[in-house]
Design an enzyme around this catalytic site. Structure first.
Site, PDB file in Angstrom:
ATOM      1  N   GLU A 260       0.597  -1.142   0.171  1.00  0.00           N
ATOM      2  CA  GLU A 260       0.128   0.081   0.122  1.00  0.00           C
ATOM      3  C   GLU A 260       0.970   1.317   0.073  1.00  0.00           C
ATOM      4  O   GLU A 260       1.828   1.381   0.801  1.00  0.00           O
ATOM      5  CB  GLU A 260      -1.059   0.082   1.281  1.00  0.00           C
ATOM      6  CG  GLU A 260      -1.969  -0.971   1.169  1.00  0.00           C
ATOM      7  CD  GLU A 260      -2.992  -0.509   2.188  1.00  0.00           C
ATOM      8  OE1 GLU A 260      -4.307  -0.856   2.078  1.00  0.00           O
ATOM      9  OE2 GLU A 260      -2.664   0.053   3.324  1.00  0.00           O
ATOM     10  N   CYS A 261       0.590   2.163  -0.845  1.00  0.00           N
ATOM     11  CA  CYS A 261       1.285   3.453  -0.870  1.00  0.00           C
ATOM     12  C   CYS A 261       2.975   3.184  -0.944  1.00  0.00           C
ATOM     13  O   CYS A 261       3.391   2.751  -1.942  1.00  0.00           O
ATOM     14  CB  CYS A 261       0.776   4.280   0.120  1.00  0.00           C
ATOM     15  SG  CYS A 261       0.938   6.093  -0.046  1.00  0.00           S
ATOM     16  N   GLY A 262       3.690   3.433   0.123  1.00  0.00           N
ATOM     17  CA  GLY A 262       4.760   3.254   0.186  1.00  0.00           C
ATOM     18  C   GLY A 262       5.125   1.892  -0.278  1.00  0.00           C
ATOM     19  O   GLY A 262       6.278   1.657  -1.094  1.00  0.00           O
TER      20      GLY A 262
END
Length: 437
Positions: free
Chosen positions: A328-330
């Site tokens: 997720e994201c990073g």
């Protein structure tokens, strides 16, 4: 034990809600009160400060992403063995999106749902008697939301305090204290908002200073009395995200930090085990786990170390040959081929997905997301909808050639398009999942 609860709100972001909440949490804990914090909305940073202040896990409650039954379920869990809950509002008290009734994401939704009073934090810098008009407006704007009292923040002098306080009390609201202007009480910030509690080198000392300020400036007995018994009906965990596996390898270090507290709690409650490992320490996900989760964080600050973590990258690649890996994201950025840091240096990432990202070419992406899953995976079954949130400045400089992970819309249902990527057992996306739709 029935906890008492109080929402801490304000007219806008930057009014000092977080500092007041953290200071009050520690101040009440010093008194021996079993106190816990809750943050409204999708902000995953402030619960870490609440935990640092109380040494008990924080929680997010988001009225847009979470169905009312799930809100009740999670809130009752946070109230177990507590005497006081302090619920910190995101942004302004009534700030949310246009949505169905009491599903806007605003803290006022929770005030109505749980029938809780609000302690209003007013930044009175640059005004005096006008504070009375603001307090009066809040008290009368929505008759279903009770404003129980006010805290004056950043007052410049005793005279300033009296002018503001007299005007507010003339409007019919009690003032339970005044905090004088003090730059040392301001929390540090970074590109995604506040620096996380774990990164502040003297966090406990800072929290102690905040608690000192609250004890000296506010009437803690009056604030406790404003809180109401938190007696709400039982809820249901039906809309929570199920564990992605029985044994979950969770990347956990300074580069991977943004996991919503309620996810870990619900996964454990469902019987799953969470096994942390550190990519920055060049650790691979344990082979006896059956899924690997790379949460968000700040990989752009550690891109060089991640690029050099050959054992982590090789071990993750082996894991992904037979078992699901989700980012997720990073975490999604690390699953890509390369990551360009803020200085423009390009670092080789894991290459398990084919996109390329950059923090040097910044573009803010912010908002609620409704995601229709396009294939079975760690977040659910094909065709199911997951509600979540996206907040990042990194940009995708090359989308790669992978199949999209989900089809997303914003909080109002306006279609945005495909999101993330999936290849084999690997999947990832920029949005953070919060609950099932």
């Amino acid at each position: 034990m029935t906890a008492r609860a109080l929402i801490i709100g304000a007219p806008r972001s930057g009014s000092g809600k977080t500092s007041v909440t953290i200071g009050l949490l520690r101040a009440f804990a010093r008194r021996g009160v079993k106190v816990r914090g809750i943050k409204t909305g999708p902000d995953y940073i402030d619960p870490g400060f609440h935990q640092a202040a109380t040494h008990l896990p924080g929680l997010n409650l988001d009225s847009w992403a979470m169905a009312p039954d799930l809100l009740r379920h999670l809130a009752r869990g946070q109230a177990e063995d507590a005497e006081l809950l302090l619920i910190e509002s995101a942004m302004g008290l009534f700030d949310g999106i246009v949505s169905e009734e009491n599903r806007s994401g605003a803290a006022s939704d929770l005030a109505r749902l749980f029938r809780l009073p609000v302690l209003l934090v007013l930044d009175v810098s640059g005004q005096s008697q006008t504070a009375g008009a603001i307090a009066y407006g809040f008290a009368h704007y929505d008759p279903t939301v009770e404003i129980a009292g006010c805290v004056l923040n950043r007052a410049g002098s005793e005279r300033h305090r009296k002018l503001c306080g007299d005007a507010i009390e003339a409007a019919g609201l009690p003032v339970v204290g005044t905090i004088l202007r003090d730059p040392t009480l301001i929390l540090p910030e970074r590109h995604l908002g506040l620096v996380q509690a774990s990164e502040h080198p003297e966090m406990d000392a800072h929290i102690e200073r905040l608690a000192d300020a609250m004890e000296a400036s506010l009437d803690l007995d009056a604030i406790f009395a404003l809180a109401k018994p938190f007696d709400i009906p039982p809820g249901s965990a039906e809309k929570s995200l199920p564990p992605p596996g029985q044994r979950i390898a969770l990347a956990s270090d300074a580069a991977f930090t943004f996991l919503y507290p309620h996810l870990a709690r619900e996964w454990r409650s469902a019987g799953a085990e969470i096994i942390p490992f550190s990519p920055l320490a060049d650790e691979a996900p344990p082979a006896d786990c059956d899924v690997c989760w790379l949460p968000g964080g700040y990989p752009e600050l550690h891109a060089g170390r991640l690029a050099a973590a050959m054992n982590f990258k090789a071990g993750l690649s082996r894991f992904a040959e037979t078992k699901p890996v989700h980012g997720e994201c990073g975490g999604y950025m690390v699953l890509g081929e390369t990551l360009e840091d803020a200085e423009g240096a390009t670092h080789e990432m894991t290459g398990l997905l084919s996109h390329r990202t950059s923090f040097a070419r910044r573009k803010m992406n912010l908002g609620y997301r409704q995601a229709e899953l396009l294939e079975n995976g760690p977040l659910g079954r094909k065709g199911e909808t997951v509600r979540g949130h996206e907040f990042h400045y990194a940009s995708t400089v090359s989308p790669g050639a992978d199949e999209p992970f989900a089809r997303i819309a914003d909080g109002a249902g306006k279609e945005i398009g495909p999101s993330g990527g999936r290849r084999g057992f690997v999947s990832g996306t920029f949005f953070h999942a919060i609950a099932r739709g």
